[in-house]
Scaffold this active site. Structure first.
Site, PDB file in Angstrom:
ATOM      1  N   CYS A  48      68.136 -74.713 -81.452  1.00  0.00           N
ATOM      2  CA  CYS A  48      69.527 -74.290 -81.583  1.00  0.00           C
ATOM      3  C   CYS A  48      70.523 -75.433 -81.638  1.00  0.00           C
ATOM      4  O   CYS A  48      71.531 -75.332 -82.343  1.00  0.00           O
ATOM      5  CB  CYS A  48      69.886 -73.311 -80.456  1.00  0.00           C
ATOM      6  SG  CYS A  48      69.273 -73.753 -78.833  1.00  0.00           S
ATOM      7  N   LYS A  51      70.183 -77.327 -85.100  1.00  0.00           N
ATOM      8  CA  LYS A  51      70.517 -76.335 -86.126  1.00  0.00           C
ATOM      9  C   LYS A  51      72.014 -76.064 -86.151  1.00  0.00           C
ATOM     10  O   LYS A  51      72.617 -75.964 -87.230  1.00  0.00           O
ATOM     11  CB  LYS A  51      69.738 -75.045 -85.859  1.00  0.00           C
ATOM     12  CG  LYS A  51      69.922 -73.964 -86.912  1.00  0.00           C
ATOM     13  CD  LYS A  51      68.944 -72.830 -86.686  1.00  0.00           C
ATOM     14  CE  LYS A  51      69.046 -72.277 -85.288  1.00  0.00           C
ATOM     15  NZ  LYS A  51      68.075 -71.214 -85.020  1.00  0.00           N
ATOM     16  N   TYR A 178      66.878 -64.179 -87.082  1.00  0.00           N
ATOM     17  CA  TYR A 178      68.030 -65.072 -86.923  1.00  0.00           C
ATOM     18  C   TYR A 178      67.752 -66.463 -87.493  1.00  0.00           C
ATOM     19  O   TYR A 178      68.630 -67.080 -88.108  1.00  0.00           O
ATOM     20  CB  TYR A 178      68.463 -65.143 -85.454  1.00  0.00           C
ATOM     21  CG  TYR A 178      67.540 -65.917 -84.537  1.00  0.00           C
ATOM     22  CD1 TYR A 178      67.785 -67.238 -84.238  1.00  0.00           C
ATOM     23  CD2 TYR A 178      66.424 -65.305 -83.957  1.00  0.00           C
ATOM     24  CE1 TYR A 178      66.953 -67.958 -83.395  1.00  0.00           C
ATOM     25  CE2 TYR A 178      65.591 -66.007 -83.120  1.00  0.00           C
ATOM     26  CZ  TYR A 178      65.843 -67.335 -82.837  1.00  0.00           C
ATOM     27  OH  TYR A 178      65.002 -68.040 -82.017  1.00  0.00           O
ATOM     28  N   GLU A 182      70.041 -68.022 -90.493  1.00  0.00           N
ATOM     29  CA  GLU A 182      70.807 -69.233 -90.210  1.00  0.00           C
ATOM     30  C   GLU A 182      70.485 -70.338 -91.211  1.00  0.00           C
ATOM     31  O   GLU A 182      71.393 -70.992 -91.758  1.00  0.00           O
ATOM     32  CB  GLU A 182      70.553 -69.690 -88.777  1.00  0.00           C
ATOM     33  CG  GLU A 182      71.205 -68.772 -87.758  1.00  0.00           C
ATOM     34  CD  GLU A 182      70.831 -69.060 -86.323  1.00  0.00           C
ATOM     35  OE1 GLU A 182      71.533 -68.577 -85.418  1.00  0.00           O
ATOM     36  OE2 GLU A 182      69.819 -69.770 -86.093  1.00  0.00           O
ATOM     37  N   HIS A 437      98.767 -62.745 -80.871  1.00  0.00           N
ATOM     38  CA  HIS A 437      99.053 -62.675 -82.313  1.00  0.00           C
ATOM     39  C   HIS A 437      99.655 -63.983 -82.821  1.00  0.00           C
ATOM     40  O   HIS A 437     100.467 -64.594 -82.123  1.00  0.00           O
ATOM     41  CB  HIS A 437     100.040 -61.527 -82.563  1.00  0.00           C
ATOM     42  CG  HIS A 437     100.400 -61.351 -83.995  1.00  0.00           C
ATOM     43  ND1 HIS A 437      99.548 -60.769 -84.907  1.00  0.00           N
ATOM     44  CD2 HIS A 437     101.515 -61.701 -84.685  1.00  0.00           C
ATOM     45  CE1 HIS A 437     100.133 -60.742 -86.084  1.00  0.00           C
ATOM     46  NE2 HIS A 437     101.336 -61.311 -85.975  1.00  0.00           N
ATOM     47  N   GLU A 442      92.611 -60.489 -81.678  1.00  0.00           N
ATOM     48  CA  GLU A 442      93.510 -59.410 -81.273  1.00  0.00           C
ATOM     49  C   GLU A 442      93.034 -58.047 -81.764  1.00  0.00           C
ATOM     50  O   GLU A 442      93.437 -57.011 -81.220  1.00  0.00           O
ATOM     51  CB  GLU A 442      94.925 -59.676 -81.774  1.00  0.00           C
ATOM     52  CG  GLU A 442      95.117 -59.564 -83.274  1.00  0.00           C
ATOM     53  CD  GLU A 442      96.556 -59.778 -83.701  1.00  0.00           C
ATOM     54  OE1 GLU A 442      97.456 -59.196 -83.070  1.00  0.00           O
ATOM     55  OE2 GLU A 442      96.779 -60.553 -84.655  1.00  0.00           O
TER      56      GLU A 442
END
Length: 448
Positions: A48, A51, A178, A182, A437, A442
């Protein structure tokens, strides 16, 4: 009690093993770690971490193009794979050094040899040296699965992909999980022609169906090719060094690299666990109880080798809980409920809690709230790519039981939102929170 060389001997210096070593030592135990390769395990050395660095590097392809829409006079830029590769590998070396320093600072002995279990309290090193310990912890992780087809030796796995001499012009990625998604995003952004080959019909099984479908739509729109229900027959190496992938039906595909991303198997082969009566399941994973103890009272196991939940943070928690339980006088279990996860695809996917299908099966009455929108940056950049946020709510209690997202920075946003889901907050708690915002996040408090 009989005397032993160490209170604890750990086989494997990955995330789980190193955490267990550090915490056990802090509780006063004498600890040694046997590691045949490099300190840091899959995540740090060939998983990970490197990568994610490749993902950062690949993302500049779109960022540089988008910058022109924001007024920047960006010239045409060339990409150098070797520069990215070597910088990533250098950072891996740096992180390995930090892991070693952690062990050194806690007086943990690091043994750079393969260790094989020879009994409930004993192991033999590759050099022939026999050592004993009151407790043994298996933390050897998992290993990439290579399909059993003719010519499989011509393919590579995620172990080797970080060391390529050049960025492939054409790459076939076998798998739909995954790792496959990826690397598909990485190599596509770096300019490779990417073909994903999946023997089934679905990407990212276990994630919410709508989110998975959105990733497929976006990936196709970007130009990634897919072959579903494609059963590979063989891989042939041509005289010019290219590879020809042949299938039981359909046209063959020619590529420079074939990357197998077809899952990971617990790394227990040749460990000698049978000599201590340690029970393995049908996949080769070490069977453990809630406290990570195996069928042998003095041997424990944590991390991917147990195949409970193959995530680095879970291995770390399991290693910590083991050390507290055995050496800290504090019996601790790891909670596997409501664990967030992410796929650093392009765009990334993240989720926590129940998917819509799981919630309907478990709870019956559910409410679904969703926001399907084009992020502000994509609008100005002229990109049609849309984000999708989805909230799954128990209709009886109003409790939020799942959040699922695809879009820019989805994992970063979900990490904070996962706290609310883990805490059992209700939909009205989100509604009562004032929006920040303008932001993508949000949308989570504006779902109606």
């Amino acid at each position: 009690m009989p005397s032993h060389d160490y209170d604890l001997l750990i086989i494997g210096a990955g995330s789980g093993g190193v955490r267990a070593a550090r915490v056990a030592a802090s509780h006063g135990a004498t600890v040694a770690v046997a590691e045949e390769y490099r300190v840091g395990g899959t995540c740090v050395i060939r998983g990970c971490v490197p990568k994610k660095l490749l993902i950062y590097g690949a993302h500049f392809a779109e960022d540089l193009k988008d910058a022109r829409r924001f007024g920047w006079d960006v010239p045409e830029c060339d990409f150098e794979w070797i520069t990215l590769r070597d910088n990533v590998l250098a950072d891996v070396d740096r992180l390995e050094g930090l892991y070693k320093s952690t062990l050194d600072s806690h007086q943990v002995e690091l043994i750079h040899e393969r260790a094989t279990v020879t009994g409930p309290h004993s192991v033999q090193l590759a050099s022939g040296r026999d050592i004993s310990a009151r407790y043994i912890l298996i933390a050897t992780g998992a290993w990439p699965i290579v399909p059993e087809i003719e010519g499989a030796e011509h393919g590579i796995t995620s172990n080797e992909v970080f060391h390529l001499d050049s960025c492939p012009g054409r790459i076939v990625i076998v798998g739909g999980g995954y790792i496959a998604n990826e690397f598909a995003g990485i190599f596509h952004q770096l300019g490779s022609h990417v073909t994903m080959v999946n023997r089934g019909t679905d990407l990212l099984r276990g994630y919410d169906a709508q989110i998975r479908d959105r990733l497929l739509q976006i990936s196709i729109m970007k130009g990634i090719n897919f072959r579903f229900n494609a059963k590979m027959e063989m891989i042939e190496k041509n005289t010019d060094g290219t590879l020809c992938v042949r299938f039981e039906s359909g046209d063959p595909v020619v590529a420079d690299i074939v990357l197998f991303a077809t899952g990971r198997r617990p790394n227990t082969d040749g460990l000698g666990l049978e000599s201590a009566g340690v029970v393995l399941n049908k996949t080769g994973a070490v069977e453990v109880d809630d406290y990570s103890r195996t069928s042998c009272e003095s041997i424990y196991a944590v991390g991917d080798v147990t195949d409970r939940l193959q995530l680095t943070p879970m291995a770390i928690r399991e290693g910590h809980a083991f050390a507290d339980t055995v050496f800290g006088g504090n019996r601790r279990k790891v909670d596997y409920r409501c664990v967030p996860s992410a796929v650093f695809s392009h765009p990334p996917v993240a989720g926590v809690g129940l998917t819509e299908a799981q919630a309907r099966n478990q709870l019956g009455a559910v409410k679904i709230y969703a926001s399907d929108f084009r992020p502000m940056k994509n609008v100005l950049a002229g990109r049609d790519e849309r984000a999708l946020y989805k909230m799954v709510v128990d209709a009886t209690t109003d409790r939020v039981v799942g959040l699922h997202m695809i879009g820019p920075d989805a994992p970063e946003i979900l990490q904070a939102a996962a706290v609310a889901v883990k805490a059992g907050l209700a939909k009205h708690d989100f509604d009562d929170t004032v929006a920040l915002h303008p932001s993508m996040a949000e949308e989570l408090v504006l779902l109606r």
